[in-house]
Design an enzyme around this catalytic site. Structure first.
Site, mmCIF file in Angstrom:
data_model
loop_
_atom_site.group_PDB
_atom_site.id
_atom_site.type_symbol
_atom_site.label_atom_id
_atom_site.label_comp_id
_atom_site.label_asym_id
_atom_site.label_seq_id
_atom_site.Cartn_x
_atom_site.Cartn_y
_atom_site.Cartn_z
ATOM 1 N N CYS A 15 20.922 0.895 -38.508
ATOM 2 C CA CYS A 15 19.718 0.188 -38.197
ATOM 3 C C CYS A 15 18.431 1.136 -37.874
ATOM 4 C CB CYS A 15 20.024 -0.485 -36.713
ATOM 5 S SG CYS A 15 18.632 -1.132 -35.778
ATOM 6 N N CYS B 266 16.997 1.125 -34.372
ATOM 7 C CA CYS B 266 17.725 1.876 -33.237
ATOM 8 C C CYS B 266 17.673 3.245 -33.564
ATOM 9 C CB CYS B 266 19.406 1.544 -33.867
ATOM 10 S SG CYS B 266 19.783 -0.293 -33.670
#
Length: 105
Positions: free
Chosen positions: A28, A31
């Site tokens: 991600c 992230c």
């Protein structure tokens, strides 16, 4: 590679006055951007326990906490959820968010 040991989040939350729980995945992008921001901000909050949960390794926890998108970050006072947010936040925004919610906890 051995089996992933499940995280006992409830036990961690009960053992700490405050916990910041970061649900993330290694693939991600947001992230990956948020992770170093969290690490830096947490230096200013030594009494808050940082718990990082990889949703690919702990899907049951992600489901239990109704994580629909990542990153999702929760702030707990022991086992009580104070607040949460989804997506990226910069250092100043994250610091202000934590300060605001700890004062109101």
């Amino acid at each position: 590679m051995g089996a992933i040991k499940p995280i006992n989040l409830d036990k961690i939350l009960k053992a700490n006055e405050y916990s910041l729980v970061d649900f993330y995945a290694t693939w991600c992008g947001p992230c990956q951007m948020l992770s170093p921001v969290i690490e830096k901000v947490m230096e200013d909050f030594p009494k808050i326990k940082l718990v990082k949960i990889n949703v690919d390794e702990q899907p049951e926890l992600a489901q239990e906490y109704d994580v629909q998108s990542i990153p999702t970050v929760f702030l707990f006072k022991q086992t009580t959820e104070i607040n949460s947010f989804k997506g990226f936040r910069d250092q100043n925004n994250l610091t202000a968010w934590i300060r605001q919610h700890i004062k109101s906890a």
